[in-house]
Design an enzyme around this catalytic site. Sequence first.
Site, PDB file in Angstrom:
ATOM      1  CD  GLU A 115      64.643  72.512 -41.593  1.00 27.56           C
ATOM      2  OE1 GLU A 115      65.559  72.775 -40.791  1.00 27.56           O
ATOM      3  OE2 GLU A 115      63.674  73.281 -41.783  1.00 27.56           O
ATOM      4  CD  GLU A 135      67.990  77.091 -44.268  1.00 25.67           C
ATOM      5  OE1 GLU A 135      66.868  76.563 -44.167  1.00 25.67           O
ATOM      6  OE2 GLU A 135      68.950  76.571 -44.910  1.00 25.67           O
TER       7      GLU A 135
END
Length: 312
Positions: A115, A135
């Site tokens: 990210e 995730e």
Amino acid sequence: MAEDSDTVLFERRGVAGWIVFSRPERMNALSPQMVRAMWAQLAKVEADPEVRVLVLTGQGDAFCAGMDMAGLEQANAMAARRRSREIQMLTGRIAELSLPTIAAVGGVAMGAGLEICLACDLAVASEGARFAFPEARLGMIPCGGGTQRLARVVGLRRARDMIFSGRILDAALAVEWGLVNEAVSDMELADTVQEMAEKIAAGGRIALYQAKRCINHALDMDLGRGLEYETECFTTCFASGEPAAALRRFTTPGPQEEVTVAEADGPAEAPQPGDESPRAEAEEEGPETLAVEEVAPPAQPPDDDYDEDIFE
């Protein structure tokens, strides 16, 4: 000169400021304390008039392996929400920084590390770099802007592929998908990024920021509004004085499109036969193009909103 904030290092290399994640024993995983240190460091870098480009990288075998999961298994919903907002605020700060940013990715960039990479304007990877959002396998989703920025960079279907399955991309595929700009050998990574930073820094600081603003919002507006925004940013460039200072160097009578060093110095004497002076040799080879003079704007002090206690 290097500055140490435990897990976040800063070093200025010419026009480039390098922020280094320094937690190699944990593959540079982001702890809450590290996020706060990053936030404070970004404010200092932005206020430094000598820094024209910011580079983010990691020590050891990882760029950043993601968010530190220690204790997260006991977190309630509100604590999880807070952690998400902290990472989002950090990546948003990087994305909106008034300096161009480059991610120098050596090794693993996963979860929050990816990210951060996505929040940077440009990215260069080593050949051994790996990218993933794992995730979903842990019962979570990317929470620092990954679901939004990844699709804007690689497209919806590829974003679904990576986020749903946790697929790991190697450096070559990351280049093919547009996740990074280029891949180089591990030994070439730092030099390649520094060279890229120096080329970018040749532009005006305000011009680069206005260009970054336009590009960042290009997908958020329809074409008409985007063109209006572009005009406003173009006008802001002229209000800063940068174009006037640069264009003044090129002002010359007549229809010529380019001013040369010889023309800028005034009329040259005609070379005499047998004249082997350096000036004559230079004229035979062709005039050298005059470089635009850089104009650095005054340093902007960090806003009060950007102190290191923002997450307290």
